[in-house]
Write an enzyme that holds these catalytic residues in place. Structure first.
Site, mmCIF file in Angstrom:
data_model
loop_
_atom_site.group_PDB
_atom_site.id
_atom_site.type_symbol
_atom_site.label_atom_id
_atom_site.label_comp_id
_atom_site.label_asym_id
_atom_site.label_seq_id
_atom_site.Cartn_x
_atom_site.Cartn_y
_atom_site.Cartn_z
ATOM 1 N N ASP A 160 32.537 31.148 43.263
ATOM 2 C CA ASP A 160 32.813 30.791 44.659
ATOM 3 C C ASP A 160 33.508 31.911 45.429
ATOM 4 O OD1 ASP A 160 31.643 28.336 44.265
ATOM 5 O OD2 ASP A 160 33.528 27.310 43.837
ATOM 6 N N LYS B 147 39.591 21.653 45.938
ATOM 7 C CA LYS B 147 38.410 20.804 46.112
ATOM 8 C C LYS B 147 37.899 20.272 44.769
ATOM 9 C CE LYS B 147 34.307 22.773 47.636
ATOM 10 N NZ LYS B 147 33.118 22.221 46.989
ATOM 11 N N ARG C 222 18.833 21.571 46.715
ATOM 12 C CA ARG C 222 19.519 22.078 45.516
ATOM 13 C C ARG C 222 19.021 21.404 44.228
ATOM 14 N NH1 ARG C 222 25.748 22.758 46.670
ATOM 15 N NH2 ARG C 222 25.544 23.966 44.764
ATOM 16 N N ARG D 295 23.251 32.573 48.642
ATOM 17 C CA ARG D 295 24.406 33.401 49.034
ATOM 18 C C ARG D 295 24.174 34.893 48.801
ATOM 19 N NH1 ARG D 295 29.289 29.236 47.254
ATOM 20 N NH2 ARG D 295 29.145 28.012 49.172
ATOM 21 N N GLY E 284 27.337 19.165 46.536
ATOM 22 C CA GLY E 284 26.694 19.161 45.220
ATOM 23 C C GLY E 284 27.602 18.550 44.175
HETATM 24 C C1 S3P Z 1 32.401 23.451 41.002
HETATM 25 C C2 S3P Z 1 31.705 24.289 40.186
HETATM 26 C C3 S3P Z 1 30.871 25.375 40.693
HETATM 27 C C4 S3P Z 1 31.267 25.751 42.114
HETATM 28 C C5 S3P Z 1 31.429 24.567 43.005
HETATM 29 C C6 S3P Z 1 32.456 23.610 42.461
HETATM 30 C C7 S3P Z 1 33.153 22.352 40.370
HETATM 31 O O1 S3P Z 1 29.529 24.966 40.683
HETATM 32 O O2 S3P Z 1 30.333 26.658 42.659
HETATM 33 O O3 S3P Z 1 31.842 24.995 44.301
HETATM 34 O O4 S3P Z 1 34.024 21.736 41.013
HETATM 35 O O5 S3P Z 1 32.889 22.087 39.192
HETATM 36 P P1 S3P Z 1 28.670 24.986 39.329
HETATM 37 O O6 S3P Z 1 29.453 24.308 38.301
HETATM 38 O O7 S3P Z 1 27.405 24.253 39.636
HETATM 39 O O8 S3P Z 1 28.442 26.427 39.062
#
Ligand code: S3P
Length: 454
Positions: free
Chosen positions: A340, A49, A148, A371, A120
């Site tokens: 995660d 992802k 958020r 969480r 996010g």
């Molecule tokens: C992600 C970074 C993480 C993770 C999110 C995906 C990314 O968040 O929890 O699922 O792709 O950079 P944060 O960078 O806000 O910790």
């Protein structure tokens, strides 16, 4: 068999294109998970992802065409593609492949709010690109995303020259007005790969050299993706630097399987001494693969073969063999590296001999759900003793759990983590809001079923 209630779930198991889910739809499905005797076989995961988001966004502002194979099937990455289309990018999806015709840095003003759904990553990283565009856009999300914090990208992007209007202490919806940006030197107060990528993407549009410092190393997909698309990015100690005005070029890529989705299978296999599971084409980027070390510390046998690299991203074949599980503490840099994966590690903690302690993971409180609270509440519903702390959890080992009603809170990782906990519980577990899994992994429940022995 996993029994599903509701037509949507059957569709989830077989279909690979998902519209963005409305928040109300998140709680109308239940999956019943019965205990298993063993885990065996093999699985292959849809594309990572984090990488899918970044490749798609950079392809949108590159010169020329990109073809991204094994693109994430999750609704989150579909949100990114939807936003790119709304910004005038030509995006064609065929099977697991996405073809993107880049617009060479200049996007088209959207004629409606950009819908980031539950994602996010979409809102934060796309803001970095929009900050460099000469127009205003509105970014909206579902109920979870609207809670958020976005202050973490708003503050540094405003220093660069972008203007924002946000709600309620920096929460979405956001109105962002981009334009000429100036480079900044910024040290991130929170460990966040999303913020780091957002600022490096904005740095492409800035006058001068942008520098982003981090105290704790976070996933480096943004840096690797920028280099893959031809940008020069300098990484020295804890600072990453990028010069503005660089032209990106389209790429051909096959995205490695998502290791955060694989975590549910790795932990499921870990639970059964004698289990053997193979996952090929799996992302092995060292900033993402800390889970393998943690499972080994718990006593699980792991072997990795067929290592290969493309565009700086390592992938390989992982074989996991279940054992009796010991104990481990996750704290400091590990909390960020495993952010995660902590929900599923916490969900298997009661089945270890001496438990799992998680510290320094306050960020979990501002994910798709809180969480820490969601894990504690659902473990307690299954009869576990749990100590909930402001920044983590302490879960004793040697516990027996019983089936219960789990509330996913519309959070994909909570739904999937408790499907794993259910495999060793006594009796059936009902996972309410199980369709949240589509956010990162449509087809999860069918894939899990395919490796279970009863
Ligand atoms: C992600 C970074 C993480 C993770 C999110 C995906 C990314 O968040 O929890 O699922 O792709 O950079 P944060 O960078 O806000 O910790």
């Amino acid at each position: 068999m996993l029994r599903t209630e509701g037509a949507l779930l059957n569709e989830l198991a077989t279909s690979f294109e998902y519209p963005n889910l409305e928040p109300e739809m998140k709680n109308d499905s239940t999956v019943i998970v019965r205990p298993a005797r063993n885990v065996a076989g093999s699985v292959r995961l849809p594309g990572d992802k984090s990488i899918s988001h970044r490749y798609a966004m950079l392809a949108g502002i590159a010169k020329g065409d990109s073809r991204l194979k094994n693109f994430s099937t999750g609704a989150d990455c579909a949100s990114t593609l939807t936003c790119l289309r709304a910004l005038g990018v030509d995006v064609q999806r065929t099977g697991d492949s996405v073809a993107i015709r880049g617009r060479e840095a200049r996007l088209q003003p959207p004629d409606a709010p950009l819908d980031c759904g539950n994602s996010g990553s979409t809102m934060r990283m796309l803001s970095g690109i929009l900050a460099g565009q000469n127009f205003s856009s509105q970014l909206v999300g579902d109920a979870s995303l609207s809670r958020r914090p976005m202050g973490r990208i708003i503050a540094p992007l405003e220093m660069m020259g972008a203007r924002f209007v946000a709600q309620n202490e920096g929460r979405p919806p956001l109105r962002l007005t981009g334009g000429d940006l100036k480079a900044i030197s910024y040290h991130m107060p929170v460990a966040s790969a999303q913020v780091k990528s957002c600022l490096l993407f904005a740095g492409l549009f800035a006058d001068g050299e942008t520098s982003v410092g981090e105290t704790v190393a976070t996933r480096d997909h943004g840096e690797l993706a920028l280099r893959a698309f031809g940008a020069e990015v300098d990484h020295c100690e804890n600072k990453i630097r990028i010069k503005g005005g660089q032209t990106l070029r389209g790429i051909e890529a096959e995205i490695p399987g998502d290791i955060s989705s694989a975590a549910f299978f790795l932990c499921a296999a870990a639970l059964f001494p004698g289990a053997e599971l193979v996952i090929d084409n799996l992302l092995m980027n060292p900033t993402r693969a800390r889970l393998l070390d943690i499972l080994m510390l718990l006593g699980v046998k792991i072997s990795v073969t067929q290592l290969e690299q493309q565009h700086g991203e390592l992938k390989g074949t992982v074989k996991v063999e279940g054992r009796d599980l010991g104990t481990v503490t996750i704290a400091g840099a590990d909390a960020a590296a495993l952010i995660d994966e902590i929900p599923v590690l916490a969900a298997i903690a009661p089945y270890t001999s001496d438990g799992i302690e998680i510290r320094d993971a306050r960020e979990l409180r501002v994910k798709e759900s809180d969480r820490i609270a969601a894990v504690a509440g659902n473990l307690r519903a299954m009869g576990a003793k749990v100590e909930e702390r402001d920044d983590g959890l302490k879960i004793p080992g040697g516990q027996k759990l019983h089936g219960a009603e789990i509330d996913s809170q519309g959070d994909h990782r909570i739904a999937m983590a408790f499907a794993v906990a259910a495999l060793c519980a006594e009796g059936e577990t009902k996972i309410r809001g199980a369709d949240a899994a589509v956010i990162s992994y449509p087809g999860f429940f069918a894939a899990l079923e395919s490796v279970l022995e009863r």
